[in-house]
Design a protein around this motif. Structure first.
Motif, PDB file in Angstrom:
ATOM      1  N   THR A  17       0.834  -1.472   0.052  1.00  0.00           N
ATOM      2  CA  THR A  17       0.013   0.098   0.281  1.00  0.00           C
ATOM      3  C   THR A  17       1.224   1.191  -0.049  1.00  0.00           C
ATOM      4  OG1 THR A  17      -1.486  -1.357   1.483  1.00  0.00           O
ATOM      5  CG2 THR A  17      -2.325   1.175   1.464  1.00  0.00           C
ATOM      6  N   PRO A  18       0.679   2.489  -0.857  1.00  0.00           N
ATOM      7  CA  PRO A  18       1.938   2.822  -1.067  1.00  0.00           C
ATOM      8  C   PRO A  18       0.825   4.562  -0.543  1.00  0.00           C
ATOM      9  CG  PRO A  18       0.284   3.270  -2.994  1.00  0.00           C
ATOM     10  CD  PRO A  18      -0.277   1.999  -2.775  1.00  0.00           C
ATOM     11  N   LEU A  19       2.361   5.289   0.307  1.00  0.00           N
ATOM     12  CA  LEU A  19       1.625   6.045   1.602  1.00  0.00           C
ATOM     13  C   LEU A  19       0.442   7.618   0.389  1.00  0.00           C
ATOM     14  CD1 LEU A  19       5.032   6.837   2.834  1.00  0.00           C
ATOM     15  CD2 LEU A  19       3.133   5.872   3.555  1.00  0.00           C
ATOM     16  N   LYS A  20       0.922   7.346  -0.979  1.00  0.00           N
ATOM     17  CA  LYS A  20      -0.209   8.038  -1.802  1.00  0.00           C
ATOM     18  C   LYS A  20      -0.360   6.984  -3.104  1.00  0.00           C
ATOM     19  CE  LYS A  20       0.103  12.787  -3.713  1.00  0.00           C
ATOM     20  NZ  LYS A  20       1.167  13.552  -3.852  1.00  0.00           N
ATOM     21  N   ALA A  21      -1.517   7.431  -3.246  1.00  0.00           N
ATOM     22  CA  ALA A  21      -2.425   6.736  -3.869  1.00  0.00           C
ATOM     23  C   ALA A  21      -1.916   6.731  -5.810  1.00  0.00           C
ATOM     24  CB  ALA A  21      -3.841   6.880  -4.231  1.00  0.00           C
ATOM     25  N   GLU A  23       1.164   6.672  -6.438  1.00  0.00           N
ATOM     26  CA  GLU A  23       2.065   6.851  -6.630  1.00  0.00           C
ATOM     27  C   GLU A  23       2.943   6.071  -5.005  1.00  0.00           C
ATOM     28  OE1 GLU A  23       2.722  11.072  -6.531  1.00  0.00           O
ATOM     29  OE2 GLU A  23       0.941  11.462  -7.721  1.00  0.00           O
ATOM     30  N   VAL A  24       5.238   6.116  -5.945  1.00  0.00           N
ATOM     31  CA  VAL A  24       5.569   5.236  -4.982  1.00  0.00           C
ATOM     32  C   VAL A  24       7.208   6.066  -4.924  1.00  0.00           C
ATOM     33  CG1 VAL A  24       7.345   2.958  -4.605  1.00  0.00           C
ATOM     34  CG2 VAL A  24       5.161   2.655  -5.492  1.00  0.00           C
ATOM     35  N   GLY A  25       7.914   6.454  -4.161  1.00  0.00           N
ATOM     36  CA  GLY A  25       8.779   6.816  -4.490  1.00  0.00           C
ATOM     37  C   GLY A  25       9.704   6.031  -3.610  1.00  0.00           C
ATOM     38  N   LEU A  26      10.913   6.320  -3.733  1.00  0.00           N
ATOM     39  CA  LEU A  26      11.986   4.654  -4.108  1.00  0.00           C
ATOM     40  C   LEU A  26      13.040   5.467  -3.391  1.00  0.00           C
ATOM     41  CD1 LEU A  26      12.397   1.683  -3.198  1.00  0.00           C
ATOM     42  CD2 LEU A  26      12.824   1.223  -5.964  1.00  0.00           C
ATOM     43  N   TYR A  27      13.883   5.626  -2.265  1.00  0.00           N
ATOM     44  CA  TYR A  27      14.966   5.644  -2.236  1.00  0.00           C
ATOM     45  C   TYR A  27      16.125   4.489  -2.080  1.00  0.00           C
ATOM     46  CZ  TYR A  27      19.136   8.641  -0.336  1.00  0.00           C
ATOM     47  OH  TYR A  27      20.792   8.738  -0.162  1.00  0.00           O
ATOM     48  N   THR A  28      16.928   4.359  -3.038  1.00  0.00           N
ATOM     49  CA  THR A  28      18.108   3.023  -2.838  1.00  0.00           C
ATOM     50  C   THR A  28      19.644   3.935  -2.461  1.00  0.00           C
ATOM     51  OG1 THR A  28      18.443   3.251  -5.057  1.00  0.00           O
ATOM     52  CG2 THR A  28      16.476   1.957  -4.263  1.00  0.00           C
ATOM     53  N   LEU A  51      12.543  -4.676  -8.862  1.00  0.00           N
ATOM     54  CA  LEU A  51      11.566  -3.594  -8.386  1.00  0.00           C
ATOM     55  C   LEU A  51      10.785  -2.619  -8.946  1.00  0.00           C
ATOM     56  CD1 LEU A  51       9.650  -3.923  -5.304  1.00  0.00           C
ATOM     57  CD2 LEU A  51      11.839  -2.376  -4.226  1.00  0.00           C
ATOM     58  N   VAL A  52      11.339  -1.953  -9.278  1.00  0.00           N
ATOM     59  CA  VAL A  52      10.680  -0.662  -9.608  1.00  0.00           C
ATOM     60  C   VAL A  52      10.567  -0.969 -11.291  1.00  0.00           C
ATOM     61  CG1 VAL A  52      11.637   1.231 -11.330  1.00  0.00           C
ATOM     62  CG2 VAL A  52      12.746   0.883  -9.655  1.00  0.00           C
ATOM     63  N   ARG A  53      10.833  -1.610 -11.703  1.00  0.00           N
ATOM     64  CA  ARG A  53       9.353  -2.814 -13.068  1.00  0.00           C
ATOM     65  C   ARG A  53       8.113  -3.392 -12.219  1.00  0.00           C
ATOM     66  NH1 ARG A  53      13.721  -4.168 -17.910  1.00  0.00           N
ATOM     67  NH2 ARG A  53      15.246  -3.122 -17.441  1.00  0.00           N
ATOM     68  N   THR A  54       8.232  -4.096 -11.411  1.00  0.00           N
ATOM     69  CA  THR A  54       7.724  -4.314 -10.599  1.00  0.00           C
ATOM     70  C   THR A  54       6.406  -3.603 -10.182  1.00  0.00           C
ATOM     71  OG1 THR A  54       8.565  -6.131  -9.976  1.00  0.00           O
ATOM     72  CG2 THR A  54       6.216  -6.183  -8.962  1.00  0.00           C
ATOM     73  N   LEU A  55       6.427  -2.319  -9.661  1.00  0.00           N
ATOM     74  CA  LEU A  55       6.191  -1.759  -9.336  1.00  0.00           C
ATOM     75  C   LEU A  55       5.236  -0.828 -10.156  1.00  0.00           C
ATOM     76  CD1 LEU A  55       7.749  -0.338  -6.619  1.00  0.00           C
ATOM     77  CD2 LEU A  55       5.994  -0.541  -6.609  1.00  0.00           C
ATOM     78  N   LYS A  56       5.885  -0.373 -11.911  1.00  0.00           N
ATOM     79  CA  LYS A  56       5.384  -0.004 -12.540  1.00  0.00           C
ATOM     80  C   LYS A  56       4.876  -0.912 -13.694  1.00  0.00           C
ATOM     81  CE  LYS A  56       9.189   3.454 -13.469  1.00  0.00           C
ATOM     82  NZ  LYS A  56      10.441   3.515 -14.673  1.00  0.00           N
ATOM     83  N   LEU A  57       4.961  -1.718 -13.313  1.00  0.00           N
ATOM     84  CA  LEU A  57       3.762  -3.113 -14.490  1.00  0.00           C
ATOM     85  C   LEU A  57       2.389  -3.307 -13.518  1.00  0.00           C
ATOM     86  CD1 LEU A  57       6.288  -6.231 -15.402  1.00  0.00           C
ATOM     87  CD2 LEU A  57       4.290  -4.623 -16.621  1.00  0.00           C
ATOM     88  N   ASN A  58       2.366  -2.823 -11.875  1.00  0.00           N
ATOM     89  CA  ASN A  58       0.979  -2.916 -11.144  1.00  0.00           C
ATOM     90  C   ASN A  58       0.771  -2.021 -11.071  1.00  0.00           C
ATOM     91  OD1 ASN A  58       0.462  -5.426  -9.369  1.00  0.00           O
ATOM     92  ND2 ASN A  58       2.653  -5.322 -10.135  1.00  0.00           N
ATOM     93  N   GLY A  59       1.322  -0.618 -12.068  1.00  0.00           N
ATOM     94  CA  GLY A  59       0.573   0.799 -12.772  1.00  0.00           C
ATOM     95  C   GLY A  59       1.413   1.691 -11.647  1.00  0.00           C
ATOM     96  N   TYR A  60       2.166   1.560 -10.708  1.00  0.00           N
ATOM     97  CA  TYR A  60       2.440   2.743  -9.715  1.00  0.00           C
ATOM     98  C   TYR A  60       3.238   3.948 -10.723  1.00  0.00           C
ATOM     99  CZ  TYR A  60       0.281  -0.242  -5.906  1.00  0.00           C
ATOM    100  OH  TYR A  60      -0.204  -0.722  -5.144  1.00  0.00           O
ATOM    101  N   ARG A  61       3.130   4.368 -10.418  1.00  0.00           N
ATOM    102  CA  ARG A  61       3.990   6.477 -10.600  1.00  0.00           C
ATOM    103  C   ARG A  61       5.399   5.618 -10.101  1.00  0.00           C
ATOM    104  NH1 ARG A  61       0.471   9.348 -11.854  1.00  0.00           N
ATOM    105  NH2 ARG A  61       0.277  10.488  -9.643  1.00  0.00           N
TER     106      ARG A  61
END
Length: 168
Positions: A17-21, A23-28, A51-61
């Motif tokens: 569950t992202p903090l903002k619907a 959208e995902v902020g990822l700091y690595t 992980l980034v590709r998986t998040l994007k495939l699931n519709g997250y920015r």
């Protein structure tokens, strides 16, 4: 089906569950650029890219930020010894700035060779020293640090739940 990930904090699989619907902020963490990366180092970036590709495939920015440690990383995990950048500078006979640029470029070439997408933002440690000092001063004022002869450290004893898993 909702995206589920393994939560290392709770040691369980949980729905993401992202903090903002949407959208995902990822700091690595990125490399410490004092030498060439090896396959053991690059494994981390393969995971992050997956992980980034998986998040994007699931519709997250996704907004992916990766740091470049170009100063201040000691040769020992025990926070002792010489700065890795200074050691690299001595080893090569070049300035720390020159070797940081050389090994940053080499790292980016490694990512390209492995078909790893670059982050949206590269964040060099030396570009954010003022913010780091400000953050340390803030947590110091709140009593979450302790001083030694060689620096200021985060005091995990001040946060009783620091090493305890959270309830899902």
């Amino acid at each position: 089906m909702p995206l589920q990930l393994f939560d290392t904090w709770t040691r369980s699989v949980r729905e993401f569950t992202p903090l903002k619907a949407g959208e995902v902020g990822l700091y690595t963490c990125g490399p410490t650029v004092y030498n060439y990366a090896h396959i053991g180092n690059l494994r981390t970036y393969l995971f992050e890219d997956g992980l980034v590709r998986t998040l994007k495939l699931n519709g997250y920015r996704v907004s992916h930020v990766m740091n470049i440690t170009d100063v201040g990383h000691l040769v020992s995990d025990g926070d002792e010894g010489e700065d890795k950048m200074e050691a690299g500078s001595r080893r090569t006979g070049q300035t720390a700035w020159t070797i940081a640029a050389l090994y940053t470029d080499a790292f980016r070439a490694d990512l390209k060779a492995l078909n790893i997408n670059e982050p949206d933002v590269w964040c060099k440690a030396t570009d954010h020293i003022a913010e780091q000092i400000s953050f340390i001063e803030e947590i110091e004022k709140k009593g979450y640090t302790y001083r030694t002869s060689d620096g200021i450290y985060f005091d995990t004893a001040k946060q009783p739940s620091y090493s305890l898993p959270r309830s899902p």
